[in-house]
Design an enzyme around this catalytic site. Sequence first.
Site, short mmCIF file in Angstrom:
data_model
loop_
_atom_site.label_atom_id
_atom_site.label_comp_id
_atom_site.label_asym_id
_atom_site.label_seq_id
_atom_site.Cartn_x
_atom_site.Cartn_y
_atom_site.Cartn_z
N CYS A 187 -3.83 3.06 -5.09
CA CYS A 187 -3.20 3.78 -3.99
C CYS A 187 -1.98 4.57 -4.46
O CYS A 187 -1.73 5.69 -4.02
CB CYS A 187 -2.81 2.82 -2.86
SG CYS A 187 -1.73 1.46 -3.38
N ASP A 200 -3.70 9.02 3.35
CA ASP A 200 -3.94 7.61 3.05
C ASP A 200 -5.26 7.51 2.29
O ASP A 200 -6.32 7.89 2.81
CB ASP A 200 -3.99 6.80 4.34
CG ASP A 200 -4.09 5.29 4.09
OD1 ASP A 200 -4.50 4.90 2.98
OD2 ASP A 200 -3.77 4.53 5.00
N HIS A 260 0.84 -1.20 0.00
CA HIS A 260 0.00 0.00 0.00
C HIS A 260 0.88 1.25 0.00
O HIS A 260 1.86 1.34 0.75
CB HIS A 260 -0.91 -0.01 1.23
CG HIS A 260 -1.90 1.11 1.28
ND1 HIS A 260 -2.73 1.42 0.21
CD2 HIS A 260 -2.22 2.00 2.27
CE1 HIS A 260 -3.50 2.44 0.53
NE2 HIS A 260 -3.21 2.81 1.78
#
Length: 331
Positions: free
Chosen positions: A290, A237, A220
């Site tokens: 991401c 995030d 991630h």
Amino acid sequence: MHAFELFQVYPFITLTVLDFISREVVPCFQAELWIKELTSMYDSRARERRRQIEEQEALASLLLRQRLSEESQRSPDVEVYVRVPLEKEVPLTLVIEELKPSVEKPEFPELTEEMDAEVNRVLRGGNHEVLSEGFGLSLTRKDLQTLSNLNWLNDEVINFYMNLLVERSKDPNLPSANTFNTFFYPKLRSSGFSAVRRWTKKMDIFSKDILLVPVHLGVHWCLSVVDFRKKAILYFDSMGGNNDEACRMLFDYLQHESKDKKGKALDTSGWTLHSKKRNEIPQQMNGSDCGMFTCKYADYITKDKPITFTQNHMPYFRRRMVWEILKHKLL
């Protein structure tokens, strides 16, 4: 003095008064006395008015002499010219040029057919041909193909793009920026300051407005940003994760870096550390974007623009980034 003569000298005296006097309603000697007093009173007012006029004229004359005296004391280098218009001269009309408003770049510029075709050529095939070089990096076709469809971005693509943002930040109208590469944070986290101490041998992180720190958490991608202008460390995030540990780790790093490179303690007063919440920044709606969100967070932050994109823009951003990396030019 006859009433008619009195009216000629003092026309403001009404005829009723003069008739009253002329008809000798009062005794003659009293009328003469009253006339003398009246004459004296208005003569006095006339003299006072004349005195005031003379004072104003004297003051005006004094001011004129002062102005002429000041002009005569001008520097000899300064000359005054009086322009006399020609007899048949045609006066010119003053033309005021309107200021053209600055044209702001569109947020989502459309890719032309030519640009689209170039992107398609890059995303086809499977060899390891180097297609773009810069910042000590060489990106192959395979690297750029991580930008196609729902592939995960690799380190090379993210590092190249972050350096494009740093290059753009040299524009004086934008905040200045530095970036660490994607290997910095894992190294700092696993081995501490001593392991990354030499990473800034040729870079003063405190000399810029913003420091970008890509954060790789195994599978991630996230982004940490140090904003020296606001004394803030922020964490972005795209899956809504909270990572206060990363913020504290970077704050500790800044303190060590200040002592090591500047020879002085960092002023820690007023600093804020904050992990952005889901409702504060756009979130990804799949398990693949991401890396794209990390790059675009950094893009908007280094433009001092509010983050307004959404998941729907990601297919467009992927193709746009292929072209930008090929051309070393951000749209």
